[in-house]
Write an enzyme that holds these catalytic residues in place. Structure first.
Site, PDB file in Angstrom:
ATOM      1  CE  LYS A   1      -6.294   4.278  -3.851  1.00 29.85           C
ATOM      2  NZ  LYS A   1      -5.518   3.041  -4.052  1.00 29.85           N
TER       3      LYS A   1
ATOM      4  CB  SER B   1      -2.336   4.533  -3.277  1.00 34.35           C
ATOM      5  OG  SER B   1      -2.880   3.286  -3.637  1.00 34.35           O
TER       6      SER B   1
ATOM      7  CB  SER C   1      -2.699   0.384  -2.671  1.00 35.27           C
ATOM      8  OG  SER C   1      -1.847   0.807  -3.697  1.00 35.27           O
TER       9      SER C   1
END
Length: 165
Positions: free
Chosen positions: A62, A135, A159
């Site tokens: 990420k 996210s 997320s």
């Protein structure tokens, strides 16, 4: 006895799938093909395989985690490139441990802008009309599409659990 799959073969397969699928899914912010292949070559040249439990596992990270020599964009690379920031000298501790265990980082996965609510460009690989949401959507989509074996995300406000559901 069957010869184990080379790390190079595993990484090539991952990079080929990223090349094939990511233009539509958009799970990756940045792909590190040269770095991943160099790491694969090092593993395959090592005459004593088996030391690393994750040897050759392809990994998406990420775009909030620090990688040595690369500045994370936190979902807004343009803004972060305009601001003066130090380039990390070391990997985030989690990434360091995964690499030490044998994982091969193939790239940075997309995250929501500033890791907040604004959706990413990432599409759900099982229904391109939908976003995976959350996210960590780039990480989730990369794994779901078979682009990488695993990916790192983070859980703050749905997320990870939202894209996984």
């Amino acid at each position: 006895m069957t010869k184990p799959l080379s790390v190079r073969t595993s990484v090539c397969s991952s990079l080929a799938e990223i090349h094939r699928s990511d233009p539509e899914i958009q799970a990756f912010e940045k792909v590190f093909a040269d770095d991943a292949m160099a790491r694969a070559e090092l593993f395959d040249a090592d005459a004593s395989p088996g030391k690393e439990p994750l040897r050759g596992m392809t990994l998406g990270v990420k775009d909030i985690f620090e990688l040595s020599g690369r500045t994370p964009g936190n979902g807004n690379r343009a803004a972060f490139e305009m601001l003066p920031r130090e380039v990390p000298e070391n990997d985030a501790p989690l990434i360091r441990l995964l690499r030490e265990a044998g994982a091969v980082v193939t790239g940075m996965t997309r995250t929501t802008e500033l890791v907040w609510y604004q959706p990413t460009l990432t599409r759900n690989p099982h229904d391109l009309s939908c976003t995976p949401g959350g996210s960590s959507s780039g990480s989730a989509a990369a794994v779901a599409a078979g682009m990488v074996s695993a990916a790192v995300g983070s859980q703050t406000n749905g997320s990870v659990v939202r894209p996984a559901s």
